[in-house]
Scaffold this motif. Sequence first.
Motif: not given
Length: 410
Positions: A222-223, A236-240, A247-249
């Motif tokens: 949700g962040e 970027t991919g790792h955060l997802l 998350i809203d990236l």
Amino acid sequence: MALADETADLPPREAAWVRALAFATVRWYVQLEAMVEGMLDRPLKPRDAVIRVLLCQGLAEIFRFGTPDHAAVRETAELARAIQRPGAVGLVNALLRRALRERELLGQAMQRTPALRHACPAWLVAGIRASYPERWEAVLEASTRAAPMTLRVNTARVSRAAMQERLERAGLAAQPHPLVPTALTLAEPVDVDAIPGFADGLLSVQDAAAQWAGLLLSPQPGERILDACAAPGGKTGHLLEASSGGIDLTALDVDGARMGRVRDNLRRLGYRAQLVIGDLADPEDWWDGRPFDAILLDVPCSATGVIRRHPDIKLLRRAADIPALAARQRELLAQAWRLLRPGGRLLYVTCSLLADENERVVGSWLAATPDAKPLPLAFPGGDDRPVGRAVALGAEDMDGFYFALLGRAG
């Protein structure tokens, strides 16, 4: 890219040899060029730069590959003949034959200074020594070795143990990294097309230290998160992956062409993000005014921490580049801070070995930013700095990185 283009039409074994020789020549160029200059009766003219490179390449065959003496001389002379420069063939023959006769003396001479011993420019040796006073020799030695091929497992979809077993069934030996729970290191590098699960997004190629960026920011479902210098999209991919896509990236980068690589990576991984081509220093052009809960700021830097993967950094980077990079890093940190909500967190990241781009940038910025404070890093490796933690190049066979997690007062 240029090397890949030049070897595209060669048989696989020949292409591999050309790549290995090119990398070794560049990796050891500082040392090889010193050998050349020491044996010349008079300096080569600027227009003869290609001859200097050929001589260095021939010396690389002799000193780094153990190519049979006659073959190293013959092959290099043939290349000299192809450039059709008067006197080139004779010079190559004479100098390489002298190197063969004086091999032991030349080798001893190259051990006299750290810059020649580790084939690293003197300014960078000094910077690494100042930043790692207790292990600078080990860092420099690591800079001369080829980097391993390390994979990041998407543990939201498959366990590391299961992925290791699948790789080994395909004949690819892999070991779990001792410090990074998402990392598997291959015993031998292979083409990504040969890696089971890569095309399906189960695996990505990423150094073990680089994988700590996604883990340390610890994205929560949700962040609203900003990846502020996103290309080519590995982090970027790792955060997802770390948030199971919850998350809203926003992935931001100033380079539109490189943003295409972010798009391709996300498509392969099966995740979505808002991709924005824009400059972090000019948020009015792209920002909607809503603050972010967390920001990953992987700033442009000297890239000295990845020098074993990109040995041309030794030849292209200059000491005079560092102050300008540090000024840009402070500017980007200040701009990113404006976009962070009170109570939010920002992870500052570089792949630099130099304190001038790492703790000194963050430390001076913290001193001038009353609502910022350093937060603890849940990281089992690396060295404590006055602010943040640094990973020395070669430690647990990782690239060199720096991380500082910063919290904004609520």
